[in-house]
Design a protein around this motif. Structure first.
Motif, PDB file in Angstrom:
ATOM      1  N   UNK A 127       0.827  -1.195  -0.129  1.00 49.36           N
ATOM      2  CA  UNK A 127      -0.033   0.057  -0.030  1.00 49.36           C
ATOM      3  C   UNK A 127       0.832   1.246   0.128  1.00 49.36           C
ATOM      4  N   UNK A 128       2.017   1.313   0.799  1.00 48.23           N
ATOM      5  CA  UNK A 128       2.888   2.373   0.579  1.00 48.23           C
ATOM      6  C   UNK A 128       3.304   2.455  -0.730  1.00 48.23           C
ATOM      7  N   UNK A 129       3.768   1.481  -1.391  1.00 55.40           N
ATOM      8  CA  UNK A 129       4.042   1.688  -2.814  1.00 55.40           C
ATOM      9  C   UNK A 129       3.353   2.156  -3.655  1.00 55.40           C
ATOM     10  N   UNK A 130       1.957   2.141  -3.335  1.00 56.76           N
ATOM     11  CA  UNK A 130       0.819   2.761  -4.033  1.00 56.76           C
ATOM     12  C   UNK A 130       0.407   4.235  -3.811  1.00 56.76           C
ATOM     13  N   UNK A 131       1.096   4.570  -2.805  1.00 56.53           N
ATOM     14  CA  UNK A 131       0.715   5.911  -2.078  1.00 56.53           C
ATOM     15  C   UNK A 131       1.015   6.920  -3.191  1.00 56.53           C
ATOM     16  N   UNK A 132       1.823   7.061  -4.189  1.00 55.91           N
ATOM     17  CA  UNK A 132       2.133   8.172  -5.119  1.00 55.91           C
ATOM     18  C   UNK A 132       1.050   8.133  -5.982  1.00 55.91           C
ATOM     19  N   UNK A 191      -7.706  -7.986  16.153  1.00 60.40           N
ATOM     20  CA  UNK A 191      -7.562  -9.365  15.963  1.00 60.40           C
ATOM     21  C   UNK A 191      -7.515 -10.149  15.006  1.00 60.40           C
ATOM     22  N   UNK A 192      -8.218 -11.338  14.677  1.00 62.69           N
ATOM     23  CA  UNK A 192      -8.200 -12.109  13.612  1.00 62.69           C
ATOM     24  C   UNK A 192      -9.128 -11.405  12.412  1.00 62.69           C
ATOM     25  N   UNK A 193     -10.036 -10.708  12.854  1.00 64.11           N
ATOM     26  CA  UNK A 193     -10.906 -10.097  11.577  1.00 64.11           C
ATOM     27  C   UNK A 193     -10.622  -8.685  11.500  1.00 64.11           C
ATOM     28  N   UNK A 194      -9.437  -8.116  11.747  1.00 64.24           N
ATOM     29  CA  UNK A 194      -9.039  -6.956  11.696  1.00 64.24           C
ATOM     30  C   UNK A 194      -9.165  -6.366  10.315  1.00 64.24           C
ATOM     31  N   UNK A 195      -9.519  -5.384   9.767  1.00 69.80           N
ATOM     32  CA  UNK A 195      -9.885  -5.146   8.429  1.00 69.80           C
ATOM     33  C   UNK A 195      -8.507  -4.933   7.584  1.00 69.80           C
ATOM     34  N   UNK A 196      -8.629  -5.976   6.538  1.00 67.69           N
ATOM     35  CA  UNK A 196      -7.564  -6.046   5.777  1.00 67.69           C
ATOM     36  C   UNK A 196      -7.225  -4.787   5.100  1.00 67.69           C
ATOM     37  N   UNK A 197      -8.216  -4.054   4.663  1.00 71.55           N
ATOM     38  CA  UNK A 197      -8.123  -2.732   3.971  1.00 71.55           C
ATOM     39  C   UNK A 197      -7.732  -1.495   4.764  1.00 71.55           C
ATOM     40  N   UNK A 198      -7.424  -1.701   5.991  1.00 72.77           N
ATOM     41  CA  UNK A 198      -7.072  -0.527   6.990  1.00 72.77           C
ATOM     42  C   UNK A 198      -5.823   0.036   6.429  1.00 72.77           C
ATOM     43  N   UNK A 199      -4.637  -0.322   5.881  1.00 68.54           N
ATOM     44  CA  UNK A 199      -3.655   0.495   5.381  1.00 68.54           C
ATOM     45  C   UNK A 199      -4.044   1.204   4.362  1.00 68.54           C
ATOM     46  N   UNK A 200      -4.757   0.834   3.391  1.00 65.75           N
ATOM     47  CA  UNK A 200      -5.229   1.703   2.394  1.00 65.75           C
ATOM     48  C   UNK A 200      -6.122   2.609   2.603  1.00 65.75           C
TER      49      UNK A 200
END
Length: 396
Positions: A113-118, A341-350
């Motif tokens: 996701x950091x690589x996609x930031x630009x 926990x185990x269901x923490x949002x996968x899309x949080x970094x984005x």
């Protein structure tokens, strides 16, 4: 404060006095304890969990799940086919969830996701260029909050942006909390669209998530369609809401808007407070008890619907002092907006990157921006699962 003592359980959704305020009834319930008997939007019995510690614990508790052994008789939180009732196979839910995350997590790592930031920065700049040439007042929802997350998730997944009007219609229908027939039809249309995309990616793969899933051994086309459309829904609906509410929070606190304009290094902390602060009254995250257990002084029975109100937890004064005050220097990163926990949002970094980029550029590009209508005149979309503002008129 008037303490709620009615013998009839209160019913969701709780009335809000404004788009940013915690519902008064929810605040009254919180003052009494952490777990409450309530009725859902459709009149079914459920438990509402409002305490931070209890919500955090139950978000990562194997005694709760999204499936139910008798889904046809299970309590429902609303009429949405997407999140209104049980989902998944009761016998295999935990294994299915592990598999789903193992397939999707590699595509949404913080590093990727950091690589996609630009690219997010470039898309945001283009949208704000267009906004600068619009007549005033302009609607910040249609100018920025709505198109940016759609552009971003389309590029990541490999979904044609020109299809946005079609799939947006279907995601909105799928999220309808009042009309189950409409929700089911929208979900069906979205899945069919996903199958068409998967077939296209097999013929002409690209550098995108759907193409990489198609190249993953042991994953069927229907599963890819289901996973990719779930990502398309979650990857833009919630972020649209957060960008709109985040801008509103800052614009309704001009001193903090100015502070961000003067000190861009405050953006990450501001985003965490924006994720924590909005008041909600819809009940939070639905789960079903897989066994009997005690929490917060009450006994939950197997099969009961349990609503984990992460919005209420984010306003627990034991964890966030003076919780109704919007304060960007607050250390708010422990909020539960993305779960735990185990269901923490996968899309949080984005989502964090989109919020940081959108709000940073907005404040820097339009330092004199202001609300063009009183906050009280703004309307929240109450008929869809994710909520959010109908529009946000601004001038500069």
């Amino acid at each position: 404060m008037i303490i709620y003592r009615s013998s009839v359980p209160p019913q969701l959704p709780f009335e809000q006095t404004g788009p940013l305020q915690v519902p008064p009834l929810l605040r009254e319930l919180q003052a009494q304890g952490a777990v409450h008997k309530i009725r859902t939007r459709v009149g079914d019995d459920a438990w509402l969990v409002t305490g931070y510690d209890e919500v955090r614990q139950l978000l990562d508790d194997a005694r709760l799940g999204r499936s139910h052994p008798c889904p046809e008789t299970a309590a429902r939180s609303n009429e949405s086919a997407l999140f209104g009732g049980p989902l998944g196979n009761y016998a295999t839910e935990q294994a299915d969830h592990v598999r789903m995350r193992s397939l999707l997590q590699p595509h949404f790592t913080p590093g990727r996701m950091r690589a996609f930031r630009p690219r997010v920065e470039a898309l945001t700049a283009e949208l704000l260029d267009q906004l600068a040439h619009q007549d005033q007042p302009a609607d910040l929802v249609t100018a920025l909050a709505l198109p940016l997350p759609i552009l971003v998730i389309c590029e990541l997944l490999g979904v044609p942006y020109e299809d946005r009007a079609r799939f947006r219609t279907w995601t909105q229908a799928a999220a309808d909390v009042l009309d189950r027939t409409r929700s089911e039809q929208g979900l069906g249309e979205l899945f069919q669209y996903g199958k068409e995309l998967v077939a296209h990616k097999h013929r002409a793969p690209g550098d995108d998530v759907i193409s990489r899933l198609c190249a993953t051994e042991g994953v069927g086309d229907d599963e890819i369609a289901m996973l990719s459309m779930a990502l398309l829904f979650a990857g833009h609906e919630t972020t649209v809401v957060q960008i709109g509410l985040g801008a509103l929070l800052l614009l309704s606190h001009p001193d903090q808007w100015q502070a961000m304009a003067e000190s861009p290094d405050r953006i990450p902390d501001a985003v965490e407070e924006i994720l924590r602060a909005p008041g909600k009254g819809g009940g939070g995250i639905p789960r079903y008890a897989r066994t009997d257990f005690d929490i917060g002084g009450v006994t939950i029975q197997a099969g009961d619907l349990v609503m984990l109100d992460n919005g209420a937890a984010n306003h627990d004064p034991a964890v966030f002092p003076d919780p109704d005050r919007f304060d960007i220097p607050r250390r708010a990163a422990s909020h539960l907006t993305f779960g735990h926990g185990a269901r923490y949002c996968i899309g949080a970094p984005l989502a964090r990157i989109e919020l940081q980029v959108a709000l940073a550029q907005l404040v820097q590009r339009f330092p004199t921006m202001r609300l063009a209508v009183p906050v009280e005149e703004l309307t929240v979309r109450s008929e869809v699962l994710t909520g959010g503002l109908v529009n946000l008129p601004v001038a500069w």
